[in-house]
Design an enzyme around this catalytic site. Structure first.
Site, PDB file in Angstrom:
ATOM      1  N   ALA A 188       4.233   7.370   9.060  1.00 10.64           N
ATOM      2  CA  ALA A 188       4.188   5.910   8.927  1.00 10.64           C
ATOM      3  C   ALA A 188       4.173   5.493   7.465  1.00 10.64           C
ATOM      4  O   ALA A 188       4.688   4.432   7.108  1.00 10.64           O
ATOM      5  CB  ALA A 188       2.956   5.364   9.659  1.00 10.64           C
ATOM      6  N   GLU A 214       8.004   5.741   6.383  1.00 14.52           N
ATOM      7  CA  GLU A 214       8.987   5.100   7.255  1.00 14.52           C
ATOM      8  C   GLU A 214       8.902   3.574   7.174  1.00 14.52           C
ATOM      9  O   GLU A 214       9.915   2.874   7.034  1.00 14.52           O
ATOM     10  CB  GLU A 214       8.782   5.569   8.700  1.00 14.52           C
ATOM     11  CG  GLU A 214       9.893   5.181   9.643  1.00 14.52           C
ATOM     12  CD  GLU A 214      11.211   5.885   9.352  1.00 14.52           C
ATOM     13  OE1 GLU A 214      12.262   5.349   9.754  1.00 14.52           O
ATOM     14  OE2 GLU A 214      11.201   6.957   8.717  1.00 14.52           O
ATOM     15  N   SER A 266       7.740   1.655   4.782  1.00 13.35           N
ATOM     16  CA  SER A 266       8.127   1.128   3.471  1.00 13.35           C
ATOM     17  C   SER A 266       9.626   1.211   3.252  1.00 13.35           C
ATOM     18  O   SER A 266      10.248   0.261   2.747  1.00 13.35           O
ATOM     19  CB  SER A 266       7.391   1.896   2.370  1.00 13.35           C
ATOM     20  OG  SER A 266       5.987   1.776   2.523  1.00 13.35           O
ATOM     21  N   CYS A 305      -0.905  -2.715  11.801  1.00 19.17           N
ATOM     22  CA  CYS A 305      -0.459  -1.632  10.921  1.00 19.17           C
ATOM     23  C   CYS A 305      -1.483  -1.328   9.832  1.00 19.17           C
ATOM     24  O   CYS A 305      -1.785  -2.188   8.998  1.00 19.17           O
ATOM     25  CB  CYS A 305       0.881  -1.998  10.288  1.00 19.17           C
ATOM     26  SG  CYS A 305       1.494  -0.761   9.110  1.00 19.17           S
ATOM     27  N   GLU A 357       4.919  -1.896  -1.950  1.00 21.32           N
ATOM     28  CA  GLU A 357       6.109  -1.137  -2.331  1.00 21.32           C
ATOM     29  C   GLU A 357       7.359  -2.005  -2.271  1.00 21.32           C
ATOM     30  O   GLU A 357       8.224  -1.935  -3.159  1.00 21.32           O
ATOM     31  CB  GLU A 357       6.266   0.083  -1.419  1.00 21.32           C
ATOM     32  CG  GLU A 357       5.229   1.170  -1.671  1.00 21.32           C
ATOM     33  CD  GLU A 357       5.419   2.360  -0.755  1.00 21.32           C
ATOM     34  OE1 GLU A 357       6.578   2.775  -0.581  1.00 21.32           O
ATOM     35  OE2 GLU A 357       4.423   2.862  -0.226  1.00 21.32           O
TER      36      GLU A 357
END
Length: 390
Positions: free
Chosen positions: A229, A232, A234, A340, A349
């Site tokens: 996670a 993926e 970002s 999340c 990011e």
């Protein structure tokens, strides 16, 4: 879903979901692997379901023929398969690493990585944004957080790509990828135990070995989910945001010069084109009613985040990409206890990646049509060819 329905979904998921949303609150469909599921598409229903304790993530509550990924126990004991109190216990162990303040401290390193990558791209007017920018940037960030080598995460990404989008001509590819991931993580944890450092993976191992707050299977599964996670989400957010902006060149100058508009662009991407089209599957603990539709106990329920985010009952002109909206609620990062965990890191990011890209190359344009990953679960790009314009 029939083959024709799957092809329609992959070609234009938002049109597909809009038709379902308009025709009813819940729909019984069959997934490509043969699993029968109930699909929810309306914003109010999906939002409520994301926080509804009557919908369990624990597969032991399934009686409806769910198949899903076949993971070994050392990868299966993860947060995506757990309800409280186990979910709460494990989430508390890693949550401090993802607070906004701790994540913001990573900004300088992410900025350095972004500019190093952009220096390389400056020598070539064309680039695949996914392979040459979004991926190495996101991989570097999760490596710094967990104390991993870039090569380790590169291998993990190749395997998880196979899981998310298995090659149609190789039915055993996903099983081989799962075996490779398990072997890799067992060896990674062994190495880190022998030479611990001040990173998140070392802290997770300490919680297992000294605090006895994790089983060995939970430790390996947590490492799997955090790595997967961590990059993926970002990669997909960066790529989808850049694509949206390239398609709306009138927005580029504002996003480049205004940090508030840039954050609005990232938020609108999470609403307009979330990579996670569907939430993780849930299982009804009891009969549940949505409008005139009853979902029986034990059935598998999928929540369409993509459909909910474009529900015209809560968002004006939902199919338009707009940065100045009076209100645009979305579920692109989930909602409720399973919101999340790495949301702050993914947004940071994307903020750095988009900001630095446009500072160096204010006028990127599409060089080729974008290539979407062939997956009904994920609306994510496998390639985004751009011509970079100063």
């Amino acid at each position: 879903m029939t083959t024709a329905a799957i092809d329609a979904l992959l070609a234009d998921p938002h049109d597909f979901y809009a038709r379902l949303r308009e025709s009813g609150p819940a729909h019984r469909v069959t997934l490509p692997d043969g699993s029968p599921v109930w699909l929810l598409t309306r914003y109010e229903d999906v939002r409520a379901a994301l926080a509804d304790p009557r919908l369990s993530l624990d597969k032991r509550n399934s009686t409806g023929g769910w198949a899903g990924f076949s993971l070994p126990p050392r990868l299966d004991a993860n947060l995506l398969n757990m309800d409280a109190p186990d979910h709460s216990r494990i989430r508390r162990l890693v949550a401090p690493a993802f607070t906004p303040r701790r994540v913001e401290a990573l900004r300088p390193g992410i900025e350095r990585t972004a500019n190093d990558l952009l220096d390389r791209l400056a020598a070539d007017a064309g680039t695949d944004l996914v392979a040459e920018y979004a991926t190495p940037l996101s991989v570097a960030a999760i490596c710094d957080l967990l104390g991993l080598a870039d090569a380790d995460v590169d291998r993990m990404r190749a395997w998880t790509n196979t899981l998310l989008s298995p090659p149609p001509d190789d039915p055993k590819a996903a099983a081989r990828a799962v075996m490779a991931i398990e072997r890799f993580l067992v060896e990674l944890i062994r190495r880190t135990r022998e030479e611990p450092a001040g990173d998140l993976l070392s802290a997770m191992i300490t919680a297992r070995d000294e605090g006895d707050r994790l089983s060995e299977e939970e430790l390996t599964s947590l490492a799997f989910l955090t790595i997967f996670a961590g990059y993926e989400n970002s990669i997909n957010l960066i790529a989808n945001c850049v694509l949206a902006l390239v398609r709306h060149p009138d927005l580029l100058d504002g996003v480049r010069t205004d940090a508030e508009l840039r954050r609005a662009a990232i938020d609108e991407t999470l609403r307009h084109e979330p990579a996670a089209q569907l939430s993780i599957r849930r299982f009804a603990r009891e009969d549940l009613t949505y409008g005139a539709v009853t979902v029986p106990a034990g059935a598998t329920v999928l929540l369409s985040l993509a459909a909910a985010n474009r529900d015209p009952s809560v968002v004006e002109a939902p199919d338009e990409f707009r940065l100045r909206r009076p209100s645009a609620p979305h579920l692109g990062l989930g909602y409720g206890p399973h919101h999340c965990l790495g949301a702050a890191l993914a947004v940071l990011e994307a903020d750095v990646a988009v900001g630095e890209l446009l500072r160096r190359f204010p006028r990127p344009i599409l060089a080729e049509p974008p290539v979407w990953r062939r997956s009904f679960r994920s609306r994510s790009l496998s390639a985004l060819q751009l011509t970079l314009k100063s």
